[in-house]
Design a protein around this motif. Structure first.
Motif, PDB file in Angstrom:
ATOM      1  N   THR A 111       0.877  -0.907  -0.207  1.00 54.79           N
ATOM      2  CA  THR A 111       0.091   0.222   0.245  1.00 54.79           C
ATOM      3  C   THR A 111       0.803   1.634  -0.166  1.00 54.79           C
ATOM      4  OG1 THR A 111      -0.185   0.113   2.516  1.00 54.79           O
ATOM      5  CG2 THR A 111      -1.652  -0.821   0.915  1.00 54.79           C
ATOM      6  N   ARG A 112       2.095   1.343   0.083  1.00 59.03           N
ATOM      7  CA  ARG A 112       2.627   2.529   0.132  1.00 59.03           C
ATOM      8  C   ARG A 112       3.219   2.882  -1.386  1.00 59.03           C
ATOM      9  NH1 ARG A 112       5.948  -1.467   3.683  1.00 59.03           N
ATOM     10  NH2 ARG A 112       7.162  -1.726   2.450  1.00 59.03           N
ATOM     11  N   PRO A 124       0.573   4.117  -4.328  1.00 57.81           N
ATOM     12  CA  PRO A 124      -0.144   4.304  -3.290  1.00 57.81           C
ATOM     13  C   PRO A 124      -0.866   3.231  -3.689  1.00 57.81           C
ATOM     14  CG  PRO A 124       1.016   6.038  -2.950  1.00 57.81           C
ATOM     15  CD  PRO A 124       1.197   5.726  -4.715  1.00 57.81           C
ATOM     16  N   ARG A 125      -1.613   1.989  -2.941  1.00 58.59           N
ATOM     17  CA  ARG A 125      -2.365   1.584  -4.050  1.00 58.59           C
ATOM     18  C   ARG A 125      -3.373   1.527  -2.345  1.00 58.59           C
ATOM     19  NH1 ARG A 125      -2.817  -2.541  -6.650  1.00 58.59           N
ATOM     20  NH2 ARG A 125      -1.399  -1.784  -7.419  1.00 58.59           N
ATOM     21  N   ALA A 126      -4.907   1.835  -2.487  1.00 51.39           N
ATOM     22  CA  ALA A 126      -6.167   1.304  -0.768  1.00 51.39           C
ATOM     23  C   ALA A 126      -5.526  -0.164  -0.304  1.00 51.39           C
ATOM     24  CB  ALA A 126      -6.988   1.819  -1.666  1.00 51.39           C
ATOM     25  N   GLN A 127      -5.951  -1.075  -1.524  1.00 47.65           N
ATOM     26  CA  GLN A 127      -5.246  -2.580  -0.678  1.00 47.65           C
ATOM     27  C   GLN A 127      -4.150  -3.319  -1.418  1.00 47.65           C
ATOM     28  OE1 GLN A 127      -9.828  -4.447  -0.937  1.00 47.65           O
ATOM     29  NE2 GLN A 127      -9.137  -6.493   0.272  1.00 47.65           N
ATOM     30  N   GLU A 128      -3.559  -4.330  -0.256  1.00 48.04           N
ATOM     31  CA  GLU A 128      -2.758  -4.730  -0.396  1.00 48.04           C
ATOM     32  C   GLU A 128      -3.158  -6.162  -1.035  1.00 48.04           C
ATOM     33  OE1 GLU A 128      -0.618  -7.247   2.686  1.00 48.04           O
ATOM     34  OE2 GLU A 128       0.745  -5.899   3.130  1.00 48.04           O
TER      35      GLU A 128
END
Length: 175
Positions: A111-112, A124-128
């Motif tokens: 998510t980083r 960065p993504r909202a969900q891993e």
């Protein structure tokens, strides 16, 4: 270009450039393991991703350059020693490619985000994406230390060729 007698300037630059960057990475991780999270290890760790990306780029160039020079490079020799050299180099190249690919996979899935040198590569993504992160976490470090062992073996064999076999192998790579 490389010749059957010696490696060319570009091959040598890629080889020794990667050697310096690998030394940097392994030194930094060793400092972190020995000293823990102190400013010195933070300095190395803070540069681990950008240096790792530079390593990946150089590895890609090195693989392409090796393919372009295929058939022009010095041979590995005949017999069991030549076969061992070919298999050793194949293993080195495979692990050199796998280690940064696993890091990139982990960076893509977390998510980083990933922005070495301030250039965003992965937002960065909202969900891993758990499988990507888990695979990267499980294998990146293990294969990196495996790579360190392979590099140590590579160095030992180069020194053996130079001091025991006296076959000029090291001179072909130094230039």
């Amino acid at each position: 270009m490389d010749t059957t007698q010696a490696y060319g300037r570009i091959s040598r630059i890629l080889h020794w450039g990667l050697a310096a960057l690998f030394l940097w990475q392994f030194l930094g991780m060793a400092v972190k393991l020995v000293l823990g999270r102190v400013p010195l290890s933070g300095f190395f760790v803070g540069l681990h991703q950008p240096v790792g990306l530079a390593i990946f780029a150089l590895i890609a160039l090195r693989v392409l350059w090796a393919l372009l020079n295929r058939g022009h490079r010095p041979g590995h020799g005949a017999g069991a020693l030549g076969l061992a050299a070919r298999l050793g180099h194949l293993t080195l190249y495979t692990v050199m490619v796998a280690v940064p690919l696993l890091a990139l996979l982990r960076a893509f899935g977390n998510t980083r985000g990933f922005a070495p040198w301030g250039f965003e590569i992965f937002a960065p993504r909202a969900q891993e994406i758990a499988w990507m992160v888990n695979l990267g976490n499980a294998a990146h470090g293990l294969l990196a230390w495996t790579l360190a062992a392979l590099i140590a073996g590579h160095i030992v064999m180069a020194l053996l060729h130079h001091f025991v076999l006296r076959d000029g192998l090291l001179r072909r790579m130094i230039g």
